[in-house]
Each structure stands twice: as structure tokens, then as C-alpha cells.
Design a protein around this motif. Structure first.
Motif, short mmCIF file in Angstrom:
data_model
loop_
_atom_site.label_atom_id
_atom_site.label_comp_id
_atom_site.label_asym_id
_atom_site.label_seq_id
_atom_site.Cartn_x
_atom_site.Cartn_y
_atom_site.Cartn_z
N THR A 35 0.85 -1.19 0.00
CA THR A 35 0.00 0.00 0.00
C THR A 35 0.88 1.24 0.00
O THR A 35 1.96 1.24 0.60
N VAL A 56 -7.65 3.79 -10.85
CA VAL A 56 -6.55 2.83 -10.86
C VAL A 56 -6.87 1.77 -11.89
O VAL A 56 -7.94 1.16 -11.87
N ASP A 58 -2.98 -3.87 -12.11
CA ASP A 58 -2.91 -4.77 -10.96
C ASP A 58 -2.94 -3.98 -9.65
O ASP A 58 -1.92 -3.82 -8.97
N GLY A 59 -4.09 -3.45 -9.28
CA GLY A 59 -4.19 -2.71 -8.04
C GLY A 59 -5.57 -2.11 -7.86
O GLY A 59 -6.47 -2.29 -8.69
N ARG A 60 -5.75 -1.37 -6.78
CA ARG A 60 -7.05 -0.75 -6.51
C ARG A 60 -6.85 0.53 -5.70
O ARG A 60 -5.81 0.73 -5.04
N ILE A 118 -3.36 3.82 -2.53
CA ILE A 118 -3.50 2.74 -3.51
C ILE A 118 -2.90 1.45 -2.94
O ILE A 118 -2.01 1.48 -2.09
N GLN A 119 -3.42 0.34 -3.42
CA GLN A 119 -2.90 -0.97 -3.00
C GLN A 119 -2.64 -1.82 -4.23
O GLN A 119 -3.49 -1.95 -5.12
N ALA A 120 -1.45 -2.39 -4.28
CA ALA A 120 -1.08 -3.26 -5.39
C ALA A 120 -1.76 -4.60 -5.26
O ALA A 120 -2.06 -5.08 -4.15
N GLY A 121 -2.02 -5.23 -6.39
CA GLY A 121 -2.53 -6.59 -6.38
C GLY A 121 -1.42 -7.59 -6.13
O GLY A 121 -0.31 -7.23 -5.75
N ARG A 166 1.69 -4.52 -13.06
CA ARG A 166 1.87 -3.10 -12.85
C ARG A 166 0.50 -2.47 -12.71
O ARG A 166 -0.52 -3.02 -13.14
N LEU A 167 0.48 -1.31 -12.08
CA LEU A 167 -0.76 -0.56 -11.98
C LEU A 167 -0.49 0.86 -12.44
O LEU A 167 0.65 1.33 -12.44
N VAL A 197 4.71 -3.59 -9.97
CA VAL A 197 4.38 -4.44 -8.83
C VAL A 197 5.28 -5.66 -8.89
O VAL A 197 5.32 -6.37 -9.89
#
Length: 825
Positions: free
Chosen positions: A735, A761, A764-766, A797-800, A805-806, A824
Motif C-alpha cells: 500500500t 486505478v 494490478d491494483g485498486r 492505492i494498493q497493489a494486487g 503493474r498498476l 508491482v
């Protein structure tokens, strides 16, 4: 072998009352409904034995068409329960961030969000290979009152929103083809607040599933501490509590091995033992560590203890404990760490953050600690509650001293249990320098308070003799002095001794209790709004130069408040410590703005303004005042900014913070004067002329630091920048905080921009949430649009976990958009 599995994924959430869910039923394991598997989930709601199946066949006769289940008719359970309306969530989760703000007075001080009830449910398998192991679930924090069910059985209630708790699932679990397991948690915030600030709601800290041998080290079962330093060695004590969850005695051996920060073996010992069935014991071992490296804020060196249980040469359990080695004492001079007097440059901090409420991933905890360290702070008061274990891990690793605080001054068995869990869970953290038993209790100083405090203090010292015990007391002017009460503590914490509200009470106390140890446990409470340079009651903003508003004499027409924008100015807080250096240092209220307690403003204010930084971690001007006092690297900061359209020729007040000997102000290249700097700040009054404002600092006649403000034009483009991290790269699941700001056509920041920005976003993230630091902004945290405040906003933001990449995108009408691509890994 032991597994500790992060259990934050795969939860279902329902806001509202999904029950009532019974806690008792007249036949074992038959609660059913949401507490057990539902249609479409693997297994049976009630595991019937032969007698149960026979009984059920009798009940079923003649009931084929009545639409009810025989079990439901017999036990009254909800056999038609469904999760069709539930939503998937990832922990940590604070459901109050999803609610609208409300002006209702009963929740105004607590963040203007309604209280309520909600449920969390998780369905998970356990393999047949797990049968015979010890299985437990550990909750690091649930706010507030939590009730927990598992596979049709009620496990219990937990009442504190700040202490960790766990349940043994071993006997109640389903293994292999027996079906799935169901964990149901009801969270209720209507049963009464623990604090008067924003506390959040839900499973807001991490959850773990633990699998271990039935012979294992107990939860929080190790206590590693220094006995003494002798020559070039540290004599260490390892106390380890072992549990035999089985039904046969066990003969085994406990080996404890210490490893240094490079992974090298540093010392070891071993002890054989016999442990009876369903029994526990604590083994005390002594280990000599040669040439120990001591933990301190400057050198936060961590060791690791590996506790290994072997039986007939087979390893059955391993338990790892991080710890540090340091000597600690609090004397009449202050805190002595490793034999060195260590002034505390501390802040008090609540546990929420912009966009997230109280549900802070470990990366955001680290972001907050790094922001404090950059300011020169070396101490953190967890106010007013036990700290998150994830936060303490960060403080251990980065070198931040901690005052870990008990929530309530009560010696009921319930509160004693909370205190025991706090101490046992946290006592291995070298960052913890002080245990605080209470804060500004209404009953403080009374005979009942003295009785309860003696009990709490004794219980604390029984579990940990290595740290001082402190309280945080208000000493109002004219108050009664009771030295016997103060002697309960190792250190007497003083809240706001610098304030005029306290009169000369400290001198009276010092005369009555001359041999006491003192600490400025809470100081300043200075109001300010980032980017505001005049008071504005309607917009709920406080002047950074000093607000006329006060929480002591509230109202918008106050002319001569008792407190200067709160309780005392920062200069008073540091000045009091300078005049009384034996008071240990300071803990400024607060490091960051926080939700709730929006004094001095009524609705629509929703957050405090005591922070040195705002809720996003953006520094206010007085951040640089503290940094100038707490760091040696040359710095200079001038306030305010230099963008004031329509005020050309108007005289403006300028204030400079620096740790250098001299400062000079330049306007469009021309000097407005060079001055010797005072201990707090240096001021100029100049007519506003658009262009370039420069502040220059000098040491020994040579320039050492410079800050430049340029008059900004109309907003032209958005810019995104990582906050607190350098590379645009995140670990999978990590995060991060990203700032959004506006530049004019020449590339200058626009400090007054209030453009509305839409965030997105992709990849790969949210997007977890947004914030801007405005103490009266009612925007939803998770809504993807946020107005800039003082030219800034943040996106969390949070990576998957796909290690791809996000891309974070920002757009605003009439402005050039921005995008930040993040790898990521």
C-alpha cells in the motif's frame, strides 16, 4: 510445523443486523444458519451422529410440505439464512468510512458517523492433514464489541476495540471431507464508546490463522529481556510458556537460539521438560550474548529468538520472537537509554488516516512513522489506547520510542485481562520505553482510583519489570496535591504543565514531591489548518500564525481566549521543557490531525486541528518549527506562501523558522533585511509584491539553506507524486500514498488550488481511499473524486498480487491530466 497465515482475504460483510444470532441452543453445535455452512457451501449445517439422524427421521415424518426444517423447528435456528446481500471485503476494514457524516450530537465528537452493527463471515477449508494440530484464530483488533461463532458453536465475546484476542478452534473445526469451516463475527459499536474520538468500526486490524503441533509455544508465549550487561556481554533471560493441548504427557526439549541482525547465531541454550496433558509450564532460560549491539533510535538493531521444541529429535514447533537489547531507566533527570540521557521529542497520535479510517495496512503505519522521524521526532505516544502490533513492528525497525497506553483505569477482571494481554503481547518490542496506565481520568487522585491503580501497576510489574510505569495527569490550578497517589507510578506524567490553565501547580507539586520523576506526557494542543493564514469560523479554519479560537472559551466571537488556539502555543511547550529539563521531553498533541474531536468548531467540522501534520501527512507550517528544534541539518521555512491575487501592496506578516543563526528575506531578488534569529521564529512585515519570495539561512556568515515561494498563475496541469517512497514500485499487496497537486503554466505549484480531481486505478491494483486534509470535507472516503484543499490531496492505492503493474490516473476539467505507472514486484 507451525504456520501463521494472514487471514485477511475472502471475507463477506453485511452492514446491519443479520440476526439475532443465538449464542446458546439446547443441543450442541446446532446453532446453524449463518454460523454454519449454507446451501452451496461444502458440508452439512449440523454434524449429526447416529442418534441425531434417528431423531431427525422422527421429526421429519409428516413435515415434507410445511416449508420448514425439522432442525429449525426443534432448535429455532435460521435455516433460511443467506449471504446473497453480503459484499466481499478485504481486511483490514473500517465500515464507518462508508457511512455518511451526520450532525447528530451524540456522535459529533466521535467523527460524526453513526454507530451500528455489522457482520463478517469467512468460509474456509482445513485439510485432513491438519487434524491433530492445534488450530487457532487471532484477531489483532476489532472495534468495538465482538461476538464470534464457529461451525454452529458460540466462541465468546470480546469488548475492547484495542486489545488482541484469540480462540482455539481445534476441536470445533471440520477437516477434509467433513466440510468447510465457517467463522462469523458480529461487531457492535452501539454498546458504548471507549474513547471520545473517532474509533472506527469493524475488523480493522489483521487476522491470522495459526496451525501448530498440540505441543507448542503459547500465544505471546515468549518474554526475552536483558538481565544485565557485564563486561562485553549481555546476560539475557528467555521465559517461554509451553502448552500441551493433547491428552497424553509429552517429554521434549526446548532450545532457544538467538540470531543477530545479520542472521548469525549469537547464543543458545536448551532445556528438557515433561508436560502433562492439557497443561502448561513456563521455562526460564539464561543465555550469554557476547559483544551485544544495543537498540536505540540511532541504531535500531534487532535480534531474533527462535524457540524450537523437539521430541525424539523431531522438530514439533518453532516460534520466532524479534527483540532488542538496551538498558532503560527513568531518573529525576529524565529517560536514560543505554546509559545516555535521551530527551523525548514526542508526539501523541491517534490511529486513523485519511481515506482509510482506522483500517491501516502496515505500509501506512510506516508512512506515518517515517513522516514523524523526518521531523526529528524520536517518541510516539499511542493515545489513548494500546498500539497496533504492526505499528510497533515499524517502530522497532525504524527506531521510534513508544509510550504504549492502557485504555481505562479500572481493575475489574475484564480490564485486568486487557492489561495482561497488552503487556504479554507487546513486552518484547524494544521500542516500548514506557507503559502508561491512564490518561486524564475523571476519578484520578481519588481513593478508588488509587486502589485500582495499585492493582494495575502491580499486575504490570509482575509481567514486565524492565520499563517504567507512568500516568498522564491533569493538575488544574488550585488542585489538591497527593504525593502518596503519585508514588504509585515510577513517573508522573504531566499534561499541559506549560498552560496558563494549570497556573503554578507544577511548582507546588515539585515542592510537595521533590524526589519525583516527571514527564511532559501531553503538551501544546495548538490549532492550525494547513494553508490557512486567517481564522474562518464558517469554513472551520484556524490561522497558522495563531488562532483566536479556543477549546477552552468556545465561540466565533472570542477576542481574548485563555488558550492560544487550543491550550498552549508550541513555543510555550518547548519553552517549559527548556526551563525544566528534568521533565524528560515533550509529547506534542498531536502528530497528525485525526477524525473526531473537532474543537473549537461545531458542525460541519468533522476532524481535529491539533496536528503538526494534517490527516494526510502533509506538513503544516509549525512542522518546521519542531524540525528546527529537533534536527541539526540546516533548514529554513517561511510562511505564508506567496500567491495572494488581489492583495498587491497589502502588508503581509512573514514568519521564518530556522535552526541557523541568521535569516534573510529576498523579494524578486532584493533584500528585505537580514536578521539574527531568535529561539522560536523571526518575523518580517512586507508589502505583497507578486514574484519570487526567498528565505535564506546563514551559519557562520555562510548560506546553508534556502526556500523559495513563487507566485502561481492559473491552474494548468495535475501532477502525481509518491509520498514517502522514492521508486514508483510496490511489493505485491503493498500500500502507498500518492499526492496530487496542481501546477500553473510555468510549472509552479498552486497553493490555493481547489480543483475537483477524479482518480482511477487500472491494472494490478485498486484505490483504497482519498483525502485532502480539509477538516470540514464530507466527501466519502472511497468515492473516486476529491477536491484539492490547499492545493493538495492524497490517493491511497494498493497493489494486487499479480506482480504486474498498476497505473494511477488523475483528471480534472480544464487541466492536463496526470498518470503514475507503478511496477508491482
Amino acid at each position: 510445523m507451525r504456520e501463521k497465515i494472514l487471514f485477511n482475504d475472502g471475507w463477506q460483510f453485511y452492514y446491519g443486523e443479520a440476526g439475532p444470532i443465538p449464542k446458546t441452543v439446547n443441543k450442541s453445535g446446532c446453532l446453524g444458519g449463518l454460523t454454519s455452512v449454507l446451501p452451496g457451501e461444502r458440508g452439512e449445517a449440523v454434524k449429526l451422529g447416529p442418534a441425531g439422524k434417528f431423531f431427525l427421521s422422527l421429526l421429519s415424518a409428516g413435515r415434507e410440505n410445511d416449508g420448514d426444517s425439522p432442525l429449525g423447528a426443534l432448535f429455532g435456528t435460521d435455516t433460511k439464512a443467506s449471504t446473497a446481500l453480503w459484499q466481499p471485503v478485504h481486511l483490514p476494514h473500517d465500515w464507518k468510512t462508508e457511512l455518511e457524516y451526520t450532525p447528530e450530537t451524540d456522535v459529533f465528537m466521535a467523527g460524526a458517523k453513526e454507530n451500528g452493527t455489522a457482520y463478517y463471515r469467512k468460509v474456509f477449508p482445513l485439510g485432513r492433514e491438519d487434524e491433530g494440530k492445534h488450530i487457532a484464530v487471532e484477531f489483532n483488533g476489532v472495534c468495538r464489541s465482538a461476538s464470534v461463532w464457529f461451525n454452529g458453536c458460540f466462541l465468546g465475546d470480546h469488548y475492547s476495540g484495542y486489545t488482541s484476542f484469540n480462540f482455539d478452534l481445534t476441536d470445533l473445526a471440520n477437516y477434509g471431507d467433513e466440510g468447510d469451516n465457517v467463522l462469523l463475527v458480529r461487531v457492535d459499536t452501539t454498546t458504548g464508546d471507549e474513547g471520545w474520538w473517532y474509533e472506527g468500526a469493524g475488523i480493522y486490524r489483521d487476522v491470522y490463522l495459526v496451525k501448530a503441533d498440540i505441543l507448542h509455544v503459547d500465544t505471546w508465549g515468549t518474554y526475552i529481556h536483558l538481565d544485565k550487561l557485564e563486561g562485553h556481554a549481555a546476560l539475557m533471560i528467555a521465559e517461554t510458556t509451553l502448552v500441551n493441548r493433547g491428552y497424553e504427557p509429552r517429554d521434549a526439549r526446548l532450545d532457544t537460539v538467538f540470531f543477530d541482525d545479520q542472521g548469525n547465531k549469537a547464543g543458545s541454550t536448551g532445556t528438557s521438560f515433561t508436560l502433562g496433558p492439557l497443561d502448561s509450564l513456563t521455562l526460564v532460560q539464561r543465555i550469554i550474548l557476547p559483544e551485544p549491539r544495543l537498540w536505540s533510535p540511532e541504531t535500531p538493531v534487532l535480534y531474533r529468538a527462535l524457540s524450537t521444541i523437539t521430541e525424539d529429535t523431531v522438530t514439533v514447533d518453532e516460534y520466532s520472537t524479534s527483540f532488542g537489547i538496551r538498558t532503560l531507566a527513568y531518573t529525576t533527570e529524565g529517560l536514560v537509554l543505554n546509559g545516555k540521557l535521551t530527551p523525548l521529542k514526542g508526539t501523541c497520535v491517534h490511529q486513523d488516516f485519511a481515506g482509510l479510517g482506522t483500517a491501516l495496512p502496515g505500509d501506512i503505519q510506516e508512512y506515518k512513522i517515517r513522516k514523524l522521524l523526518e521531523m526529528g521526532s524520536n517518541a510516539y505516544r499511542s493515545a489513548h489506547h494500546p498500539a497496533d502490533p504492526a505499528l510497533l513492528d515499524v517502530c522497532d525497525r525504524l527506531g521510534m520510542l513508544v509510550m504504549d497506553e492502557n485504555r481505562l483505569l479500572e481493575s475489574s477482571e475484564l480490564r485486568l485481562g486487557d492489561l495482561r494481554d497488552l503487556i504479554k503481547r507487546d513486552r518484547n518490542h524494544p521500542s516500548i520505553a514506557l507503559w502508561s496506565l491512564c490518561n486524564e481520568e475523571m476519578i484520578g487522585g481519588s481513593p478508588p482510583a488509587a486502589r485500582m491503580l495499585r492493582h494495575l501497576a502491580q499486575e504490570l510489574r509482575r509481567l514486565d519489570k524492565t520499563r517504567p510505569v507512568v500516568s498522564a495527569e491533569l493538575l488544574p490550578a488550585g488542585g489538591e496535591m497527593n504525593p502518596e497517589y503519585f508514588k504509585i507510578f515510577d513517573v508522573l506524567g504531566l499534561n499541559y504543565p506549560e498552560s496558563s490553565l494549570m497556573g503554578d501547580n507544577f511548582s507546588k507539586l515539585k515542592a510537595a514531591y521533590p524526589g519525583g520523576c516527571y514527564l511532559n506526557s501531553e503538551t501544546a494542543s495548538y490549532f492550525s489548518t494547513r494553508g490557512a493564514y486567517s481564522d474562518d469560523w464558517e469554513r472551520c479554519q484556524n490561522n497558522n500564525f495563531g488562532s483566536r479560537f479556543s477549546m477552552i472559551t468556545p465561540g466565533k466571537n472570542v477576542k481574548d481566549p485563555i488558550g492560544a488556539g487550543g491550550t498552549a502555543r508550541p513555543e510555550q511547550a518547548l519553552g517549559f521543557y527548556a526551563a525544566h529539563p528534568y521533565t524528560g521531553g515533550v509529547f506534542i498533541w498531536t502528530g497528525f490531525d485525526y477524525r473526531g474531536e473537532p474543537s473549537p468548531f461545531p458542525w460541519p467540522a468533522i476532524s481535529s486541528q491539533f496536528g503538526i501534520m494534517d490527516t494526510c501527512g502533509f506538513p503544516k507550517d509549525y512542522y518546521y518549527y519542531y524540525k528546527a528544534h529537533w534536527t541539526a541539518e540546516p533548514l529554513i521555512h517561511v510562511m505564508p506562501h506567496w500567491t495572494w491575487p488581489g492583495r498587491e501592496g497589502e502588508t503581509l506578516q512573514l514568519r521564518v523558522f530556522t535552526n541557523c543563526e541568521e535569516a534573510e528575506i529576498l523579494v524578486n531578488g532584493g533584500s528585505a533585511g537580514r536578521k539574527s534569529c531568535g529561539p522560536d521564529w523571526t518575523e518580517w512585515k512586507l508589502p505583497y509584491t507578486p514574484g519570487v519570495l526567498e528565505a535564506v539561512a546563514y551559519r557562520n556568515g555562510k548560506e546553508t539553506a534556502r526556500e523559495i515561494h513563487k507566485t502561481a498563475g492559473a491552474p494548468a496541469a495535475l501532477v502525481l507524486a509518491p509520498e514517502g517512497w522514492v521508486e514508483p514500485r510496490l511489493w505485491a499487496g503493498g500500500t502507498a500514498v500518492v499526492s496530487a497537486s496542481v501546477l500553473d503554466g510555468a510549472g509552479n505549484p498552486v497553493p490555493t488550488a481547489d480543483n475537483s480531481v477524479a482518480f482511477e486505478v487500472t491494472g494490478d491494483g485498486r484505490l483504497l481511499g482519498l483525502g485532502n486534509g480539509d477538516p470540514a470535507d464530507h466527501s466519502a472516503d472511497a468515492y473516486p473524486v476529491r477536491r484539492l484543499f490547499g492545493g493538495k490531496a492524497v490517493a491511497i492505492i494498493q497493489a494486487g498480487i499479480g506482480k504486474d503493474r498498476l497505473v494511477l490516473k488523475a483528471a480534472s476539467p480544464g487541466l492536463a491530466g496526470a498518470a503514475l505507472e507503478i511496477a508491482v514486484r
